[in-house]
Motif scaffolding. Structure first.
Motif, PDB file in Angstrom:
ATOM      1  N   SER A 170       1.325  -1.586   0.267  1.00 14.51           N
ATOM      2  CA  SER A 170      -0.308  -0.309  -0.083  1.00 14.51           C
ATOM      3  C   SER A 170       0.775   1.083  -0.029  1.00 14.51           C
ATOM      4  N   ARG A 215      -4.775   7.092  -1.750  1.00 16.64           N
ATOM      5  CA  ARG A 215      -3.144   5.507  -2.089  1.00 16.64           C
ATOM      6  C   ARG A 215      -3.888   4.434  -3.234  1.00 16.64           C
ATOM      7  N   GLU A 259      -2.354   0.062  -4.432  1.00 14.48           N
ATOM      8  CA  GLU A 259      -1.545  -1.087  -4.330  1.00 14.48           C
ATOM      9  C   GLU A 259      -1.061  -1.468  -4.987  1.00 14.48           C
ATOM     10  N   ASP A 306      -5.161   1.549   5.443  1.00 12.37           N
ATOM     11  CA  ASP A 306      -4.916   1.245   3.773  1.00 12.37           C
ATOM     12  C   ASP A 306      -5.928   0.449   2.888  1.00 12.37           C
ATOM     13  N   ASP A 307      -7.237   0.763   3.037  1.00 14.91           N
ATOM     14  CA  ASP A 307      -8.237   0.469   2.506  1.00 14.91           C
ATOM     15  C   ASP A 307      -8.287   1.226   0.797  1.00 14.91           C
ATOM     16  N   ILE A 308      -7.940   0.592   0.354  1.00 11.42           N
ATOM     17  CA  ILE A 308      -8.595   1.146  -1.159  1.00 11.42           C
ATOM     18  C   ILE A 308      -9.293   0.446  -2.098  1.00 11.42           C
ATOM     19  N   ASP A 347      -5.011  -3.609   4.564  1.00  7.73           N
ATOM     20  CA  ASP A 347      -5.700  -3.209   3.560  1.00  7.73           C
ATOM     21  C   ASP A 347      -7.447  -3.811   3.573  1.00  7.73           C
TER      22      ASP A 347
END
Length: 637
Positions: free
Chosen positions: A84, A95, A97, A578-580, A610
């Motif tokens: 991430s 952000r 990945e 950090d979740d995209i 994530d």
């Protein structure tokens, strides 16, 4: 039958379920003589390269998010990893990945190599993988990547800078790591994809623009198939059996379903539907040539081009008749297989199956602390929705407890275009170990049936997809298996949305809701998803979302964020920073709305985590928090 208190006391700790599996993944070498695996070594996830029972090399991967492992040749393993990253203000999303390919040799003296890391003009991440070929005795792997723009600093110096995010296709010699571009990036306003032939050339190139106009061109640049789909439902899939045709997915306007088509590469005939009388779910391809070798139907049947190979695969699955089994990898001669099993009395086991020897040897166990007797019974429960649609779901029961008037956790899956099967689900089993029946409904829109069933979910977020879940609860209660007044609803991603909708859009159904990485506002989902893609895909993404979610004017009525003041049960929100996929902002806004409405809630932040709960400590933090919250508001005893 064990008394309830004794069963709970003997249950494994939550860490047995919430930790990452002690055996995470495995892959076979082309000959089948060697295998790679990621397994714990003294508590540290480690990559092992093994021949027989002898470890050739090992490498710790403790903090690395390994997404996939595979062999490029008999001596080299490829690790696909992701990380991430925060982006600059020049990008449409904060952000992303980044994905990387790392090559590991069976010789521990050879250094690990990263694809594109030494190429000054290419960004050091990959966008996709396109197979591996042997060219003039050398192993060549194919990746898409982003070329950087040359900037002349002075007469003696060049620098490289980001220009656009449209990838080109490269052939990489895995020994020298030299990358040669073999196909240019798409023009502005379009996306491209490729198929590599057995000789390492580009056999077919597809192009699609922002309006959904697409075509496929052969190596000579001749268009061999074309069409328009405003939703962008089109994709290349494989070369035909002899490499003389191309197989691709596209929507058939006559039946409004996405089906498989075939077109000859030389353009000698028009494209036609491939196997028109069969509902094909996925294809099998040969690892050396990339050619089509068979398919799997929506009913789960496997049909191979070579009947002898089909018989071998069926015999492999037949060795595990009582379990959910998947062939994870196989040797080039289809004589050796890696098989993963799970299900009743099996928390996840990996086997190396050698058909020549007639042997199936276990090479790893995913969750050793979860013994066979600890696995809650798993079965399929069929029921009828309130509008008459036939549905089913996966029912997991607490081990050693009579299936009568049990407290229940409704656990709808994410996606929503996904499904649950009769296998070991670590989240469901954790709740079952604490005395709860767990039901995972395959609501309309799931992928356990045909295309029509999947499309039946379009526009039904918070509507029939939601009542399919609560109808499952009512059916279980009517059958006497659960106590319908002692239910909580738990889920992640779309399942997290369903959990929130269960206590806002619906009312009077659940004692509590736990939402992990949930969608909370459908208009916010539209805005963020459209903003995160490039200029080519933005329009298609918007049209797909409107079809999937429903008209914009109707979204507030089924958005939990807009209905926070209707929440009729305590809510726990859990979200990774950090979740995209579903941005942290969704839970952040929901927490604010619940606070302003004076509704009981808890908010758990997962630092550096994530969407996929890729890290052991934060995955366990999620599970501990979720189970504790349910036990507090809906105690099992």
């Amino acid at each position: 039958m064990a008394a309830p208190n004794a069963a709970f006391a003997e249950a494994p700790p939550l860490s047995a379920y919430g930790n990452l599996p002690q055996f995470q993944d495995a892959a076979l070498s082309p000959s089948g003589k060697r295998h790679a695996m990621i397994a714990d070594r003294e508590g540290v996830p480690t990559l092992f390269l093994v021949e027989g029972t002898r470890a050739l090399s090992m490498m710790p991967v403790k903090d690395i998010k390994v997404r996939r492992i595979s062999w490029l040749d008999e001596d080299t393993v490829q690790l696909i990893t992701s990380n991430s990253d925060t982006l600059s203000a020049d990008f449409t999303t904060a952000r992303t990945e980044h994905w990387s390919a790392h090559l590991v040799s069976v010789d521990p003296k050879v250094a690990i190599r990263q694809v594109f890391s030494k190429q000054k003009g290419i960004f050091d991440a990959i966008n996709g993988t396109f197979g591996v070929r042997t060219i003039d005795g050398r192993t060549v792997a194919y990746y898409s990547g982003i070329e950087l723009k040359k900037i002349k600093v002075n007469s003696h110096m060049l620098e490289y800078a980001f220009d656009h995010n449209r990838p080109a296709l490269f052939a990489v010699d895995i020994e020298t790591m030299d990358a040669k571009r073999i196909a240019v990036a798409a023009s502005e306003g379009e996306d491209r994809d490729w198929l590599v032939d057995a000789n390492g050339g580009v056999a077919a190139t597809s192009r699609i623009d922002g309006e959904g106009k697409w075509d496929i061109r052969n190596a000579a640049g001749t268009i061999i198939a074309s069409g328009v789909n405003p939703m962008g439902r089109f994709s290349l899939r494989a070369l035909g059996p002899q490499g003389r045709s191309v197989l691709y997915w596209a929507e058939d306007p006559a039946i409004r379903e996405t089906v498989l088509f075939s077109a000859p590469l030389d353009g000698s005939a028009a494209a036609s539907r491939f196997e028109p009388d069969v509902d094909i779910a996925s294809l099998y391809t040969h690892p050396v040539t990339g050619h089509y070798t068979g398919y799997r139907t929506t009913d789960g049947d496997r049909i191979m081009l070579d009947p002898k190979i089909g018989q071998r695969i069926e015999s492999v699955h037949g060795a595990f008749p009582a379990l959910h089994s998947t062939v994870e990898d196989f040797s080039n001669d289809y004589a050796t297989y890696l098989v993963r099993t799970d299900g009743n009395k099996d928390s996840g086991t990996w086997y190396k199956v050698d058909l020549r020897k007639g042997a199936a040897d276990a090479i790893g166990y995913e969750r050793l602390p979860v013994k066979p007797g600890d696995v809650g019974p798993i079965s399929t429960f069929e029921y009828t929705a309130s509008d008459g649609m036939e549905l089913d779901g996966i029912l997991t029961l607490p081990p050693g407890i009579e299936a009568k008037n049990l407290p229940v956790v409704m656990l709808p899956h994410g996606g929503p275009h996904s499904r649950d099967v009769e296998g070991f689900d670590w989240w469901a089993q954790a709740f079952a170990s604490r005395g709860y029946a767990v039901f995972q409904p395959n609501f309309r829109g799931s992928t356990n049936r045909d295309e029509a069933f999947k499309r039946a979910g379009y526009g039904q977020w918070g509507r029939k997809m939601q009542t399919d879940v609560s109808d499952g609860l009512a059916a279980l209660a009517k059958a006497g298996i659960v106590d319908g007044t002692r239910a909580c609803i738990v889920g992640a991603s779309y399942g997290g949305y369903a959990a929130l909708a269960g206590v806002t859009v619906e009312q009077g159904k659940y004692r509590c809701a736990v939402a992990v990485a949930p969608v909370t506002d459908l208009k916010l989902l539209r805005r963020l998803d459209i903003g995160a893609v490039n200029e080519t895909s933005g329009g298609m993404t918007g049209r797909r979302l409107e079809q999937t979610l429903g008209p914009r004017a109707e979204l507030d009525a089924v958005s939990p964020l807009r209905l926070a003041d209707r929440a009729d049960a305590p809510i726990m929100l859990i979200h990774g920073r950090d979740d995209i996929v579903v941005e942290y902002l969704h839970s952040q806004k929901m927490a604010e709305a619940l606070k302003n409405a004076g509704k009981p809630y808890e908010f758990v932040e997962l630092s550096e985590e994530d969407h996929w709960l890729s890290k052991g400590p934060t995955r366990l933090q999620m599970l501990t928090s979720a189970v504790g919250f349910v036990q507090k508001h809906n105690p099992a005893r």
